[in-house]
Design a protein around this motif. Structure first.
Motif, PDB file in Angstrom:
ATOM      1  N   TYR A 151      26.913  35.412  46.489  1.00  0.00           N
ATOM      2  CA  TYR A 151      27.278  36.045  45.218  1.00  0.00           C
ATOM      3  C   TYR A 151      28.791  36.048  45.043  1.00  0.00           C
ATOM      4  O   TYR A 151      29.535  36.278  46.000  1.00  0.00           O
ATOM      5  CB  TYR A 151      26.783  37.499  45.169  1.00  0.00           C
ATOM      6  N   ASP A 152      29.207  35.819  43.810  1.00  0.00           N
ATOM      7  CA  ASP A 152      30.611  35.950  43.427  1.00  0.00           C
ATOM      8  C   ASP A 152      30.617  37.090  42.414  1.00  0.00           C
ATOM      9  O   ASP A 152      30.305  36.893  41.240  1.00  0.00           O
ATOM     10  CB  ASP A 152      31.085  34.633  42.806  1.00  0.00           C
ATOM     11  N   LEU A 153      30.924  38.299  42.880  1.00  0.00           N
ATOM     12  CA  LEU A 153      30.649  39.500  42.094  1.00  0.00           C
ATOM     13  C   LEU A 153      31.843  39.916  41.242  1.00  0.00           C
ATOM     14  O   LEU A 153      32.977  39.991  41.723  1.00  0.00           O
ATOM     15  CB  LEU A 153      30.266  40.651  43.029  1.00  0.00           C
ATOM     16  N   VAL A 154      31.543  40.197  39.985  1.00  0.00           N
ATOM     17  CA  VAL A 154      32.535  40.728  39.039  1.00  0.00           C
ATOM     18  C   VAL A 154      31.829  41.782  38.194  1.00  0.00           C
ATOM     19  O   VAL A 154      30.608  41.895  38.227  1.00  0.00           O
ATOM     20  CB  VAL A 154      33.080  39.632  38.086  1.00  0.00           C
ATOM     21  N   PHE A 155      32.598  42.540  37.421  1.00  0.00           N
ATOM     22  CA  PHE A 155      31.992  43.348  36.374  1.00  0.00           C
ATOM     23  C   PHE A 155      32.034  42.550  35.080  1.00  0.00           C
ATOM     24  O   PHE A 155      32.876  41.670  34.907  1.00  0.00           O
ATOM     25  CB  PHE A 155      32.695  44.701  36.244  1.00  0.00           C
ATOM     26  N   SER A 156      31.110  42.890  34.165  1.00  0.00           N
ATOM     27  CA  SER A 156      30.946  42.075  32.963  1.00  0.00           C
ATOM     28  C   SER A 156      32.217  42.027  32.125  1.00  0.00           C
ATOM     29  O   SER A 156      32.450  41.061  31.407  1.00  0.00           O
ATOM     30  CB  SER A 156      29.771  42.597  32.141  1.00  0.00           C
ATOM     31  N   ASP A 157      33.070  43.062  32.209  1.00  0.00           N
ATOM     32  CA  ASP A 157      34.325  43.017  31.444  1.00  0.00           C
ATOM     33  C   ASP A 157      35.500  42.606  32.334  1.00  0.00           C
ATOM     34  O   ASP A 157      36.654  42.726  31.932  1.00  0.00           O
ATOM     35  CB  ASP A 157      34.592  44.374  30.778  1.00  0.00           C
ATOM     36  N   LEU A 158      35.178  42.112  33.519  1.00  0.00           N
ATOM     37  CA  LEU A 158      36.183  41.638  34.483  1.00  0.00           C
ATOM     38  C   LEU A 158      37.208  42.713  34.841  1.00  0.00           C
ATOM     39  O   LEU A 158      38.346  42.412  35.207  1.00  0.00           O
ATOM     40  CB  LEU A 158      36.893  40.376  33.966  1.00  0.00           C
ATOM     41  N   ARG A 159      36.811  43.979  34.747  1.00  0.00           N
ATOM     42  CA  ARG A 159      37.762  45.051  35.058  1.00  0.00           C
ATOM     43  C   ARG A 159      38.159  45.000  36.530  1.00  0.00           C
ATOM     44  O   ARG A 159      37.368  44.624  37.395  1.00  0.00           O
ATOM     45  CB  ARG A 159      37.168  46.420  34.722  1.00  0.00           C
ATOM     46  N   PRO A 160      39.399  45.368  36.823  1.00  0.00           N
ATOM     47  CA  PRO A 160      39.812  45.416  38.224  1.00  0.00           C
ATOM     48  C   PRO A 160      39.175  46.604  38.944  1.00  0.00           C
ATOM     49  O   PRO A 160      38.764  47.584  38.311  1.00  0.00           O
ATOM     50  CB  PRO A 160      41.329  45.587  38.153  1.00  0.00           C
ATOM     51  N   PHE A 161      39.055  46.483  40.239  1.00  0.00           N
ATOM     52  CA  PHE A 161      38.572  47.583  41.077  1.00  0.00           C
ATOM     53  C   PHE A 161      39.328  47.536  42.393  1.00  0.00           C
ATOM     54  O   PHE A 161      40.089  46.594  42.653  1.00  0.00           O
ATOM     55  CB  PHE A 161      37.051  47.488  41.279  1.00  0.00           C
ATOM     56  N   GLU A 162      39.133  48.579  43.199  1.00  0.00           N
ATOM     57  CA  GLU A 162      39.817  48.645  44.494  1.00  0.00           C
ATOM     58  C   GLU A 162      38.842  48.247  45.590  1.00  0.00           C
ATOM     59  O   GLU A 162      37.794  48.881  45.751  1.00  0.00           O
ATOM     60  CB  GLU A 162      40.300  50.076  44.779  1.00  0.00           C
ATOM     61  N   LEU A 163      39.180  47.220  46.337  1.00  0.00           N
ATOM     62  CA  LEU A 163      38.404  46.860  47.519  1.00  0.00           C
ATOM     63  C   LEU A 163      38.945  47.672  48.681  1.00  0.00           C
ATOM     64  O   LEU A 163      40.135  47.586  49.003  1.00  0.00           O
ATOM     65  CB  LEU A 163      38.556  45.364  47.799  1.00  0.00           C
ATOM     66  N   ILE A 164      38.101  48.520  49.284  1.00  0.00           N
ATOM     67  CA  ILE A 164      38.612  49.402  50.341  1.00  0.00           C
ATOM     68  C   ILE A 164      38.077  49.071  51.730  1.00  0.00           C
ATOM     69  O   ILE A 164      38.674  49.457  52.724  1.00  0.00           O
ATOM     70  CB  ILE A 164      38.328  50.897  50.033  1.00  0.00           C
ATOM     71  N   ALA A 165      36.928  48.400  51.813  1.00  0.00           N
ATOM     72  CA  ALA A 165      36.363  48.155  53.146  1.00  0.00           C
ATOM     73  C   ALA A 165      35.571  46.860  53.167  1.00  0.00           C
ATOM     74  O   ALA A 165      35.014  46.437  52.148  1.00  0.00           O
ATOM     75  CB  ALA A 165      35.458  49.316  53.562  1.00  0.00           C
ATOM     76  N   THR A 166      35.536  46.246  54.344  1.00  0.00           N
ATOM     77  CA  THR A 166      34.683  45.080  54.576  1.00  0.00           C
ATOM     78  C   THR A 166      33.636  45.465  55.627  1.00  0.00           C
ATOM     79  O   THR A 166      33.424  46.647  55.882  1.00  0.00           O
ATOM     80  CB  THR A 166      35.530  43.867  55.009  1.00  0.00           C
ATOM     81  N   ASP A 167      32.991  44.482  56.244  1.00  0.00           N
ATOM     82  CA  ASP A 167      31.867  44.749  57.154  1.00  0.00           C
ATOM     83  C   ASP A 167      32.143  45.872  58.156  1.00  0.00           C
ATOM     84  O   ASP A 167      31.308  46.734  58.389  1.00  0.00           O
ATOM     85  CB  ASP A 167      31.528  43.500  57.994  1.00  0.00           C
ATOM     86  N   GLY A 168      33.327  45.822  58.782  1.00  0.00           N
ATOM     87  CA  GLY A 168      33.584  46.688  59.934  1.00  0.00           C
ATOM     88  C   GLY A 168      34.268  47.993  59.595  1.00  0.00           C
ATOM     89  O   GLY A 168      34.512  48.810  60.479  1.00  0.00           O
ATOM     90  N   GLY A 169      34.611  48.223  58.318  1.00  0.00           N
ATOM     91  CA  GLY A 169      35.232  49.484  57.940  1.00  0.00           C
ATOM     92  C   GLY A 169      36.420  49.285  57.022  1.00  0.00           C
ATOM     93  O   GLY A 169      36.614  48.208  56.443  1.00  0.00           O
ATOM     94  N   LEU A 170      37.223  50.354  56.906  1.00  0.00           N
ATOM     95  CA  LEU A 170      38.308  50.371  55.923  1.00  0.00           C
ATOM     96  C   LEU A 170      39.366  49.313  56.202  1.00  0.00           C
ATOM     97  O   LEU A 170      39.649  48.973  57.352  1.00  0.00           O
ATOM     98  CB  LEU A 170      38.992  51.745  55.923  1.00  0.00           C
ATOM     99  N   LEU A 171      39.955  48.832  55.120  1.00  0.00           N
ATOM    100  CA  LEU A 171      41.129  47.971  55.199  1.00  0.00           C
ATOM    101  C   LEU A 171      42.346  48.845  55.481  1.00  0.00           C
ATOM    102  O   LEU A 171      42.291  50.069  55.320  1.00  0.00           O
ATOM    103  CB  LEU A 171      41.322  47.250  53.864  1.00  0.00           C
ATOM    104  N   SER A 172      43.457  48.234  55.839  1.00  0.00           N
ATOM    105  CA  SER A 172      44.662  49.035  56.066  1.00  0.00           C
ATOM    106  C   SER A 172      45.194  49.568  54.739  1.00  0.00           C
ATOM    107  O   SER A 172      45.781  50.639  54.684  1.00  0.00           O
ATOM    108  CB  SER A 172      45.723  48.217  56.794  1.00  0.00           C
TER     109      SER A 172
END
Ligand SMILES: [Cu+2]
Length: 502
Positions: free
Chosen positions: A261-282
């Motif tokens: 999947y290449d995931l977006v919102f229908s209005d392409l609004r930005p969002f905050e990516l905070i974590a991946t598989d193993g937990g929070l990003l720095s």
């Protein structure tokens, strides 16, 4: 949709797959067999899976999990035979905390063996739930470990010898969350389950003319992995989330057998990516898309304070299509733009958007000595072996063999694995018992959604991906862990190996 209409379309799907190898069935033209049905389903309410936190017993958190058969209304007008854990289809979200000792009491009520794996968890190999820990019908398997992973969104699912694909397809999978409310509060992260923190478990399924799951892991489906034309989020098609608040955390989780999947919102609004598989990003990354291969997770924070209704959408362009001559086949089915779910925040309580600063520092492994470097060559062999039976897929020339330990690692060390993909498709490579760092992708820095800790990384066709992998604190000369492609049909067909840590 009228029932007759639906039957015609779903029948066309099955027929299209069955004739996939006949010359008459090979077509790049969009046709009935590539039509996505989800949007034609009536809108339904977002399904919030029940959450289970276990029961405290003599210092352990005990989870009682019953693997069972059921019947579920997934299609609008008929029921489907399904599998589930403590429920007819799919499974509860299991929440736990770092430092807890967990005991999973897994009871198998099916008339076939099941192995249940704790994907992403660092734990002794005997508790890992790989194919060696099969649970016979009517038996109970107790797995026990202390949670040493960082807070994160994990996955538990069937890992049964040659049956992982079909058992997951029918429903044997769910989300695990290692949570830390105090930390999340301090970091300004939404963390109330079902209020501003939602699991979004994404999968695709196909159905036969009788409304039962269609699953056939031979020929094209074996090569491409099983794809379906009905998209589910938490087991429900075409659903609408009406969140309680306008600032929400979504734990996006690709639980599909094979779909990217290449995931977006229908209005392409930005969002905050905070974590991946193993937990929070720095630190949070502002983006408007995230790509998820099978088994990958990403946690995002979305601001809905404009109260506009939006859809979570996957966009064309990231289907697993890198197949040269084969590119025309089933193109529509593997790679289309379509909606996965909808979000309607008109009645949500308004919460001010907050700027996220630093989250948590990732471990610094830059000065770690590398005990060993290994190459993993992910291979698909064309020919009759590929089309029929269980073979045709291998790593370093070896198809998975229950009785062969492929690699021996040293406990509490770090290794670099160079993952190479000379085959025709992308392969999401998963290693048990570790959360690793992606060092480089074809000599370049990793992509923005793989900067954190990972247990699965996609190796695209013709790429080499380097990962730095801690071997963990547990050793055993008898019990092995798995590493494999997480396209479940590839795993079942042999793109898997095993390692011991001594
Ligand atoms: Cu694969």
């Amino acid at each position: 949709m009228k029932r007759r209409d639906f039957i015609t379309k779903s029948f066309a799907t099955a027929a299209g797959i069955l004739t996939g190898l006949n010359s008459s069935g090979i077509s790049a033209q969009p046709s009935a067999d590539t039509e996505f049905l989800t949007a034609k389903f009536p809108l339904r309410t977002f399904n919030l899976p029940p959450v289970e936190r276990g029961e405290s017993d003599h210092g352990k958190q005990v989870f009682k999990l019953k693997i069972q058969q059921g019947e579920t209304r997934i299609l609008p007008d008929t029921t489907t035979q399904t599998l589930g854990i403590n429920q007819p289809f799919l499974a509860p979200v299991l929440q736990m905390k770092k430092g807890q000792t967990i005991q999973m009491q897994v009871n198998n009520q099916l008339n076939e063996p099941v192995a249940l794996h704790w994907h992403g968890m660092i734990l002794p190999a005997s508790e890992d739930g790989g194919p060696h820990q099969e649970i016979a019908p009517n038996k109970t398997w107790n797995a026990e470990w202390k949670v040493i992973n960082e807070p994160s969104t994990l996955f538990y699912h069937s890992h049964t010898h040659h049956k992982t694909g079909v058992q997951v397809w029918k429903g044997l999978g769910g989300q695990m969350q290692i949570i830390d409310e105090e930390r999340d509060k301090a970091l300004n992260l939404p963390h109330e389950y079902g209020v501003d923190d939602y699991p979004v478990i994404i999968m695709d399924r196909s159905f036969d003319e009788a409304g039962e799951f269609y699953y056939n892991n031979q020929r094209m489906n074996k090569m491409q992995g099983m794809h379906g034309n009905v998209m589910l989020v938490n087991g429900v098609a075409n659903s609408v989330l009406e969140p309680e608040k306008t600032r929400i955390r979504l734990r996006l989780h690709n639980a599909s057998n094979a779909r990217f999947y290449d995931l977006v919102f229908s209005d392409l609004r930005p969002f905050e990516l905070i974590a991946t598989d193993g937990g929070l990003l720095s630190q949070a990354i502002t983006t408007n898309r995230v790509r998820l291969a099978p088994s990958e997770r990403a946690e995002i924070i979305v601001d809905l304070s404009d109260r506009k209704s939006i859809s979570l959408r996957t966009i064309k362009g990231y289907g697993n299509l890198s197949m040269g001559m084969m590119r025309g086949m089933d193109r529509g089915n593997l790679d289309q733009t379509f909606d996965l779910m909808h979000i309607d925040p008109r009645h949500s309580e308004r919460v001010k958007a907050k700027t996220l600063s630093q989250l948590v520092p990732l471990p610094d492994w830059s000065n770690q000595a590398v005990a060993q470097t290994r190459k993993m060559n992910l291979e698909m062999q064309m020919g009759p072996q590929m089309m029929f039976g269980n073979g045709g897929f291998s790593i370093n020339g070896q198809s998975w063999d229950m009785n062969v330990v492929n690699e021996t690692l040293k406990v509490n060390t770090f290794e670099i694995w160079e993952l190479q993909n000379p085959s025709m498709m992308h392969h999401p490579f998963h290693v048990h018992n570790t959360q690793f760092k992606v060092l480089e992708r074809n000599g370049k820095p990793p992509l923005s959604w793989e900067l954190g800790l990972k247990d699965t990384v996609t190796v695209h066709k013709d790429e080499t991906v380097k990962i730095l992998l801690p071997t963990g604190p547990y050793s055993s000369s008898s019990d092995a862990y798995m590493y494999h492609c997480h396209i479940l049909e590839h795993e079942d067909a042999g793109m898997m190996g095993q390692f011991i840590v001594v």
